[in-house]
Design a protein around this motif. Structure first.
Motif, PDB file in Angstrom:
ATOM      1  N   LEU A  63       0.953  -1.188   0.009  1.00  0.00           N
ATOM      2  CA  LEU A  63      -0.177  -0.010   0.015  1.00  0.00           C
ATOM      3  C   LEU A  63       0.897   1.338  -0.215  1.00  0.00           C
ATOM      4  N   ALA A  64       2.002   1.223   0.688  1.00  0.00           N
ATOM      5  CA  ALA A  64       2.787   2.267   0.761  1.00  0.00           C
ATOM      6  C   ALA A  64       3.642   2.766  -0.337  1.00  0.00           C
ATOM      7  N   VAL A  65       3.859   1.694  -0.947  1.00  0.00           N
ATOM      8  CA  VAL A  65       4.849   1.578  -2.297  1.00  0.00           C
ATOM      9  C   VAL A  65       3.779   2.543  -3.320  1.00  0.00           C
ATOM     10  N   ALA A  66       2.690   1.611  -3.449  1.00  0.00           N
ATOM     11  CA  ALA A  66       1.535   2.051  -4.499  1.00  0.00           C
ATOM     12  C   ALA A  66       1.175   3.556  -4.348  1.00  0.00           C
ATOM     13  N   ALA A  67       1.117   4.220  -3.133  1.00  0.00           N
ATOM     14  CA  ALA A  67       0.685   5.551  -2.956  1.00  0.00           C
ATOM     15  C   ALA A  67       1.956   6.258  -3.117  1.00  0.00           C
ATOM     16  N   LEU A  68       2.967   5.746  -2.917  1.00  0.00           N
ATOM     17  CA  LEU A  68       4.266   6.761  -3.276  1.00  0.00           C
ATOM     18  C   LEU A  68       4.524   7.090  -4.765  1.00  0.00           C
ATOM     19  N   LEU A  69       4.285   5.750  -5.319  1.00  0.00           N
ATOM     20  CA  LEU A  69       4.467   6.013  -7.006  1.00  0.00           C
ATOM     21  C   LEU A  69       3.347   6.827  -7.651  1.00  0.00           C
ATOM     22  N   LEU A  85      -7.742  14.434  -4.165  1.00  0.00           N
ATOM     23  CA  LEU A  85      -8.073  13.510  -4.866  1.00  0.00           C
ATOM     24  C   LEU A  85      -7.278  12.300  -4.743  1.00  0.00           C
ATOM     25  N   LEU A  86      -5.858  12.195  -4.561  1.00  0.00           N
ATOM     26  CA  LEU A  86      -5.270  11.068  -4.502  1.00  0.00           C
ATOM     27  C   LEU A  86      -5.424  10.501  -3.017  1.00  0.00           C
ATOM     28  N   PRO A  87      -5.309  11.269  -2.016  1.00  0.00           N
ATOM     29  CA  PRO A  87      -5.448  10.668  -0.852  1.00  0.00           C
ATOM     30  C   PRO A  87      -6.737  10.026  -0.519  1.00  0.00           C
ATOM     31  N   VAL A  88      -7.875  10.832  -0.796  1.00  0.00           N
ATOM     32  CA  VAL A  88      -9.371  10.425  -0.669  1.00  0.00           C
ATOM     33  C   VAL A  88      -9.310   8.630  -1.256  1.00  0.00           C
ATOM     34  N   ALA A  89      -8.870   8.574  -2.579  1.00  0.00           N
ATOM     35  CA  ALA A  89      -8.867   7.396  -3.388  1.00  0.00           C
ATOM     36  C   ALA A  89      -7.758   6.194  -2.627  1.00  0.00           C
ATOM     37  N   VAL A  90      -6.889   6.629  -1.821  1.00  0.00           N
ATOM     38  CA  VAL A  90      -5.880   5.837  -1.443  1.00  0.00           C
ATOM     39  C   VAL A  90      -6.543   5.424  -0.062  1.00  0.00           C
ATOM     40  N   LEU A  91      -7.176   6.375   0.830  1.00  0.00           N
ATOM     41  CA  LEU A  91      -7.849   5.709   2.001  1.00  0.00           C
ATOM     42  C   LEU A  91      -8.972   5.079   1.912  1.00  0.00           C
ATOM     43  N   LEU A  92      -9.833   5.256   0.695  1.00  0.00           N
ATOM     44  CA  LEU A  92     -10.983   4.282   0.604  1.00  0.00           C
ATOM     45  C   LEU A  92     -10.715   3.138   0.261  1.00  0.00           C
ATOM     46  N   ASN A  93      -9.528   2.889  -0.661  1.00  0.00           N
ATOM     47  CA  ASN A  93      -9.035   1.808  -1.157  1.00  0.00           C
ATOM     48  C   ASN A  93      -8.383   1.018   0.022  1.00  0.00           C
ATOM     49  N   GLY A  94      -7.589   1.802   0.963  1.00  0.00           N
ATOM     50  CA  GLY A  94      -7.267   1.219   1.879  1.00  0.00           C
ATOM     51  C   GLY A  94      -8.334   0.528   3.058  1.00  0.00           C
ATOM     52  N   LEU A  95      -9.238   1.243   3.212  1.00  0.00           N
ATOM     53  CA  LEU A  95     -10.397   0.674   4.109  1.00  0.00           C
ATOM     54  C   LEU A  95     -11.023  -0.357   3.524  1.00  0.00           C
ATOM     55  N   GLY A  96     -11.215  -0.493   2.079  1.00  0.00           N
ATOM     56  CA  GLY A  96     -11.909  -1.542   1.409  1.00  0.00           C
ATOM     57  C   GLY A  96     -10.650  -2.865   1.921  1.00  0.00           C
ATOM     58  N   LEU A  97      -9.659  -2.738   1.695  1.00  0.00           N
ATOM     59  CA  LEU A  97      -8.868  -3.967   2.049  1.00  0.00           C
ATOM     60  C   LEU A  97      -8.829  -4.380   3.391  1.00  0.00           C
ATOM     61  N   VAL A  98      -9.103  -3.377   4.398  1.00  0.00           N
ATOM     62  CA  VAL A  98      -9.155  -3.833   5.721  1.00  0.00           C
ATOM     63  C   VAL A  98     -10.646  -4.654   5.832  1.00  0.00           C
ATOM     64  N   LEU A  99     -11.501  -3.903   5.259  1.00  0.00           N
ATOM     65  CA  LEU A  99     -12.938  -4.566   5.471  1.00  0.00           C
ATOM     66  C   LEU A  99     -12.790  -6.002   4.725  1.00  0.00           C
ATOM     67  N   ILE A 100     -12.219  -6.230   3.645  1.00  0.00           N
ATOM     68  CA  ILE A 100     -12.305  -7.459   2.989  1.00  0.00           C
ATOM     69  C   ILE A 100     -11.336  -8.318   3.833  1.00  0.00           C
ATOM     70  N   GLN A 101     -10.373  -7.891   4.240  1.00  0.00           N
ATOM     71  CA  GLN A 101      -9.309  -8.945   5.245  1.00  0.00           C
ATOM     72  C   GLN A 101     -10.217  -9.586   6.471  1.00  0.00           C
ATOM     73  N   ARG A 102     -11.073  -8.440   7.139  1.00  0.00           N
ATOM     74  CA  ARG A 102     -11.554  -8.743   8.266  1.00  0.00           C
ATOM     75  C   ARG A 102     -12.744  -9.755   7.905  1.00  0.00           C
ATOM     76  N   LEU A 103     -13.252  -9.941   6.612  1.00  0.00           N
ATOM     77  CA  LEU A 103     -14.178 -11.006   6.346  1.00  0.00           C
ATOM     78  C   LEU A 103     -13.765 -12.274   5.882  1.00  0.00           C
TER      79      LEU A 103
END
Length: 474
Positions: A63-69, A85-103
């Motif tokens: 996630l960190a490398v993708a955001a940096l690139l 624009l970019l920080p909001v997209a990264v945060l939404l994508n990151g939260l999605g990964l958290v919720l999918i990992q939780r499930l």
């Protein structure tokens, strides 16, 4: 002659303050977005299984490398882009990964978080390519008819593949699957924006008035209406009614933006209501969803147990104001769609109303900044394209959030960035890339402005005159 001389010799207005690039602000927000996502990922493991997830380091690094690139691409190729624009997209994508990992931790036989991370990486890679390769958004206008042809082909291809859950929207090949319709919505937005911008004068000045609505002439409206009807007809054939609703809303919003005529919104709502009634009455699959929406607890009363919508409403109710906490909910009981259509129910149960509202505010920020870029742009094509892309995100969020909360009947679509789905997350990253490019063009200083701004909303509107050269409400 005196007036003309006075006009010529009138001093130019003083230059305004140059538009700040704010790339440092973007980097700081990105660090916060990555940190929130990684902490959520770690907390899910501790709360669910009592130890850190084994793939935590890979997840955090990816996630960190993708955001940096992505940040470097914006810094060097679109330095004046909107810093939100970019920080909001990264945060939404990151939260999605958290919720999918939780499930995933409660459904070990069906793990998808790793695949979602790979798809997210591919989406960021395409983001970098689009931002780097597309130097001027107006170049897309030359490929309008290629875009619409490709979109129709992409929508037609799934008809020849087996249905999945009753809908022909998937293409499966060599163990991989994707939804071509996800990419078609961007191509149709490009076509609508190009066609409406090219015919803006006829749209604004011609047409026969019927009561209080000025109808557009057939030679102007006919081609775009035919394309829209063909695309919606294909989607109805595939039984992908959620995307049909999305395309209809996109068509009406962009037509209203191009003409500035409020009657198109009224007509769009009327036609949408009539179409929804007809499809909900005569199409068995949709009729079942309407019945479930009207009485979500009927299956409980009949002794068959709660259905998906009922489980979703239970999840929202159990979340309360602050939620049960990550890893402490029961939304996995929703079943096979918990990670896709109903992932917002997991957020509502485990993050509560406060967390759910925070997620919706993030979507609102993304949409608002897209609209802001459209208002600031001077060219009609850019204004329409930014409006269309932002509307795609807004419509998806409304349709999905309304469906899982019981506001409207449920339609099968993916919540942008949050839900499981490779095609969806890749497409959403392309949308953000185009919005970044459009916002960079809107905020970039122009020598002819006589100041360093060149892109603020005020000058964007001044450049469009009275609305008849490009635009109407845009």
């Amino acid at each position: 002659m005196t007036a003309l001389t006075a006009q010529v010799t009138e001093p130019a207005p003083p230059p305004g303050a140059p538009h700040a690039r704010r790339r440092g602000v973007e980097l700081t927000l990105l660090l916060g977005a990555v940190l929130i996502s990684v902490l959520g990922y770690l907390y899910v493991g501790l709360a669910t299984v009592g130890h850190l997830p084994p793939q935590a380091s890979r997840h955090a690094a990816g996630l960190a490398v993708a955001a940096l690139l992505a940040h470097l691409a914006v810094r060097f190729r679109a330095p004046y882009a909107d810093p939100l624009l970019l920080p909001v997209a990264v945060l939404l994508n990151g939260l999605g990964l958290v919720l999918i990992q939780r499930l995933d931790l409660t459904t070990p036989a069906h793990l998808t978080a790793g695949d979602q991370l790979l798809w997210s990486g591919l989406g960021v890679a395409l983001f970098v390519v689009v931002v780097g390769a597309l130097r001027d958004h107006r170049a897309l206008q030359r490929y309008a008819y290629l875009a619409v042809t490709t979109a129709l082909v992409l929508m037609l291809v799934p008809v020849f593949f087996p249905a999945v859950n009753g809908a022909h929207i998937w293409v499966r090949f060599a163990g991989l699957s994707f939804q071509p319709g996800e990419f078609a919505k961007i191509l149709l937005a490009v076509f609508f924006a190009s066609y409406l911008a090219a015919n803006r004068t006829a749209l604004a000045l011609t047409g026969r008035r019927i009561w209080k609505l000025r109808m557009l002439p057939g030679r102007v409206l006919g081609p775009i209406l035919a394309i829209w009807l063909l695309s919606v007809g294909v989607l109805v054939l595939e039984r992908d009614l959620g995307t049909s609703l999305l395309f209809f809303g996109l068509f009406v919003i962009m037509l209203f933006t191009a003409t500035g005529r409020i009657g198109w919104i009224a007509m769009g709502l009327l036609l949408a209501g009539l179409g929804a009634y007809a499809v909900g009455t005569f199409e068995p699959h949709v009729h079942g969803r309407v019945e479930d929406w009207l009485n979500p607890f009927a299956s409980i009363e009949q002794g068959r147990g709660p259905g998906q919508l009922a489980q979703s409403l239970f999840a929202f109710g159990a979340g309360g104001l602050l939620g049960a906490g990550l890893g402490h909910g029961q939304s996995f009981l929703i079943g096979f769609a918990a990670k896709s259509d109903f992932i917002l129910a997991t957020a509502g149960e485990e993050l509560g109303l406060a967390g759910l509202l925070a997620i919706l505010v993030l979507y609102a920020l993304l949409v608002a900044r897209g609209f802001h870029a459209g208002l600031a742009l001077r060219d009609p094509f850019g204004r329409l394209l930014a409006t269309g892309l932002a509307s795609i995100v807004a419509l998806q969020v409304f349709v999905i959030a309304g469906g899982v909360t019981g506001l409207i009947p449920l339609t099968g679509m993916a919540m942008p960035f949050l839900a499981q789905g490779g095609s969806s997350v890749v497409t959403n990253w392309v949308i953000v890339a185009l919005l970044v490019r459009l916002s960079d063009s809107a905020r970039k200083p122009r020598p002819e402005d006589g100041n360093g701004d060149g892109g603020g909303p005020g000058r964007g509107r001044a450049g469009s005159g009275n609305g008849r050269d490009g635009g109407g409400a845009a």
